[in-house]
Design an enzyme around this catalytic site. Structure first.
Site, PDB file in Angstrom:
ATOM      1  N   THR A 198      37.506  52.161  33.247  1.00 17.12           N
ATOM      2  CA  THR A 198      37.779  52.706  34.471  1.00 17.12           C
ATOM      3  C   THR A 198      38.569  53.943  34.040  1.00 17.12           C
ATOM      4  O   THR A 198      39.729  54.256  34.220  1.00 17.12           O
ATOM      5  CB  THR A 198      38.659  51.836  35.523  1.00 17.12           C
ATOM      6  N   LYS A 208      42.003  60.085  32.528  1.00 18.02           N
ATOM      7  CA  LYS A 208      43.028  59.231  33.291  1.00 18.02           C
ATOM      8  C   LYS A 208      42.326  57.792  33.025  1.00 18.02           C
ATOM      9  O   LYS A 208      41.246  57.566  32.941  1.00 18.02           O
ATOM     10  CB  LYS A 208      42.923  59.348  34.874  1.00 18.02           C
ATOM     11  N   THR A 262      46.137  57.242  38.407  1.00 16.81           N
ATOM     12  CA  THR A 262      46.368  56.124  39.245  1.00 16.81           C
ATOM     13  C   THR A 262      47.591  55.225  38.947  1.00 16.81           C
ATOM     14  O   THR A 262      48.625  55.528  39.229  1.00 16.81           O
ATOM     15  CB  THR A 262      44.990  55.372  39.623  1.00 16.81           C
ATOM     16  N   SER A 291      48.662  47.623  47.061  1.00 15.55           N
ATOM     17  CA  SER A 291      50.291  47.631  48.061  1.00 15.55           C
ATOM     18  C   SER A 291      50.773  49.007  47.574  1.00 15.55           C
ATOM     19  O   SER A 291      50.416  49.907  46.731  1.00 15.55           O
ATOM     20  CB  SER A 291      51.033  46.665  47.611  1.00 15.55           C
ATOM     21  N   GLU A 336      47.620  48.990  31.043  1.00 11.99           N
ATOM     22  CA  GLU A 336      48.597  48.331  31.957  1.00 11.99           C
ATOM     23  C   GLU A 336      50.037  47.254  31.115  1.00 11.99           C
ATOM     24  O   GLU A 336      49.126  46.301  31.003  1.00 11.99           O
ATOM     25  CB  GLU A 336      48.070  47.910  33.072  1.00 11.99           C
ATOM     26  N   ASN A 355      48.421  44.521  38.402  1.00 11.92           N
ATOM     27  CA  ASN A 355      47.297  44.144  39.012  1.00 11.92           C
ATOM     28  C   ASN A 355      47.298  43.216  40.273  1.00 11.92           C
ATOM     29  O   ASN A 355      46.487  43.211  41.268  1.00 11.92           O
ATOM     30  CB  ASN A 355      46.202  43.785  38.089  1.00 11.92           C
TER      31      ASN A 355
END
Length: 503
Positions: free
Chosen positions: A288, A277, A251, A503, A375, A498
């Site tokens: 997650t 992942k 993702t 989007s 991230e 985030n």
């Protein structure tokens, strides 16, 4: 913590039954059983942590202490690695993490076939569907999120593994781009329809099909996007598709994650391979994240479940990116029994000693890669707490440090702000002796015995903080408990990623 090639990718830190009737089941109840299993699963999970303590101690004495040596290392033989193949990123426009590691060479695992495809859950062109087929008689086991909301695929896997005892798992279907979480009965019905369709194609029961999803919460899975592509995807099933599989489930990941090693069971070599992942919403009690690990060893389902439950605690439950865990966390372990090794019925069987160590190494490698791809991450940080009242107390303190925004932003700014670490230690609400607290960055003491260290050197500390990989060690002075947690820094890019996630 320099990474060198190993069989579980390139990070030395990581180095530490038969077939049932083949008719498809009728649709099971989609609410009450899942709720019951979810409630029981959470209770059993917490009880299992306590019940497994004696076994955990015994197994670690048998060799698993090696899994977390000075930098959490496991000794495994070297294997070549290759750069990840050119694939569409999980999210367009994201720069690859500076902490990226190469995807390892993963050979075919006997009894496992893999195919990927595009179901169209994303607007841009990219693979977002993974199909795995397993040999008849494959054992399955899993560990899932303890999140209070959960998701339809998590409910499905829990219910089916409970119903079959993990015997004869035949397939796995994974989609990226839609979490199918917080979707009620419509989401559960969508999962059932996919499992039924796969069961018909593979001539197995719907309960023999495992499901996993990742993506946006609150969107009902459009199962037609999967079922309409099954025939075409099935034609591409191959024994050699691990790199493609890792890419299809991404993702916000910026690189595919894989690990591989071999182990010996009673003189017979077996293979262990896995993919995962995850990048954000990563925290203990799963993350997650999705992780799928397969071996050609022959291990009974009950023993397999014990092993995956045990080693989740020292791997995936010891990493954190942002302190948020997800509704969809799933770790599934499959044993095809296609090697020449004898079938093992007990997790504590001495013939499994090497396998246990290597399995933990694979899981730890995958878990660490989640942190490396955090991230916006620019720093990979190992936090160790020693001298705590118990290992659980040490882990809670380490996790509090690792999840403190103030601590994480200091790492991002390359600031050895040990005062923020002391702050986090105190707010963990665990027993500590203030007069004995020490904080060390690498080999450099910032604080010792409750005071700023007499040998504190700002220049040396600043130089150390420029490293991409950091180690922080904290002594709290009340016992012998010790634990390590792996985390990353918190940067402006985390907010950017985030802020426009949908989007």
């Amino acid at each position: 913590m320099t990474r060198k090639p190993t069989t579980t990718s390139t990070d030395k830190a990581a180095a530490k039954t038969k077939a049932a009737p083949k008719a498809a089941d009728k649709a099971p109840a989609t609410t009450t059983p899942a709720e019951i299993v979810g409630q029981v699963g959470a209770t059993v999970g917490h009880a299992l942590d306590r019940a497994l303590d004696p076994l955990a101690s015994a197994l670690k004495r048998a060799g698993l202490r090696r899994a977390q040596k000075s930098a959490g290392e496991t000794s495994v033989q070297a294997a070549p690695v290759v750069a990840p193949p050119p694939v569409a990123p999980g999210k367009p426009g994201l720069a690859v993490s500076p902490l990226v590691v190469p995807f390892p060479v993963i050979p075919p695992i006997a009894g496992v076939e893999i195919a990927t495809g595009r179901a169209g859950f994303y607007k841009h062109e990219r693979p977002d569907l993974l199909l795995m087929r397993f040999a008849e008689g494959t054992s399955g086991a899993g560990v899932f999120t303890r999140h209070g909301v959960g998701s339809a695929p998590v409910d499905w896997c829990k219910r089916q593994l409970a119903a079959t005892g993990g015997a004869d798992v035949r397939a796995l279907v994974v989609n990226a781009g839609c979490a199918n979480s917080f979707t009620g009965k419509p989401g559960a019905d969508a999962v059932r329809r996919v499992a039924t369709a796969v069961g018909k194609r593979f001539d197995c029961r719907q309960r023999d099909v495992m499901m996993a999803s990742t993506g946006v919460i609150g969107v009902i899975l459009d199962d037609s996007k999967i079922t309409s592509n099954l025939r075409e995807v099935e034609t591409r099933l191959t024994a050699d598709g691990w790199a493609q599989a890792a890419s299809a489930i991404m993702t916000t990941d910026t690189f595919p994650k894989g690990a591989y090693t071999t182990a010996v069971i009673d003189g017979h070599e077996v293979k262990i391979a896995g993919i995962a992942k995850g990048s954000g919403m990563i925290a203990p009690d799963m993350a997650t994240m999705l992780a799928f690990v397969a071996t050609d060893a022959a291990i009974a389902p009950a023993a397999l479940q014990t092993l995956v439950s045990l080693y989740t605690r020292t791997t995936f439950n010891c990493v954190t990116v942002d302190g948020d865990r997800s509704t969809n966390d799933t770790l599934l372990l499959f044993a095809t029994g296609q090697s020449s090794a004898p079938k093992i019925a007990r997790a504590g069987d001495k013939r499994l000693a090497d396998f246990r160590e290597k399995l933990e190494g694979v899981l730890l490698d995958l878990a660490m890669q989640l942190v490396r791809d955090g991230e916006g991450a620019t720093k990979f940080v190992k936090i160790t707490v020693n001298g705590a009242e118990s290992p659980l107390s040490a882990r809670k303190i380490a996790r509090t440090i690792a999840e403190s925004p103030l601590v994480k932003t200091a790492f991002a700014g390359e600031d050895a702000n040990w005062g923020r670490i002391v702050m986090a230690v105190g707010r963990a609400d665990e027993p500590v002796n203030r007069e004995k607290i020490s904080v060390k960055f690498g080999e450099l003491y910032a604080a010792r015995d409750g005071l700023v260290s007499a040998e504190y050197d700002e220049a040396a500390m600043s130089a150390y903080m420029k490293n991409q990989e950091l180690e922080v060690t904290v002594e709290v002075g009340v016992g012998k408990g010790s634990s390590s947690v792996w985390t990353c820094d918190l940067t402006k890019q985390y907010v950017a990623i985030n802020g426009d996630y949908r989007s």
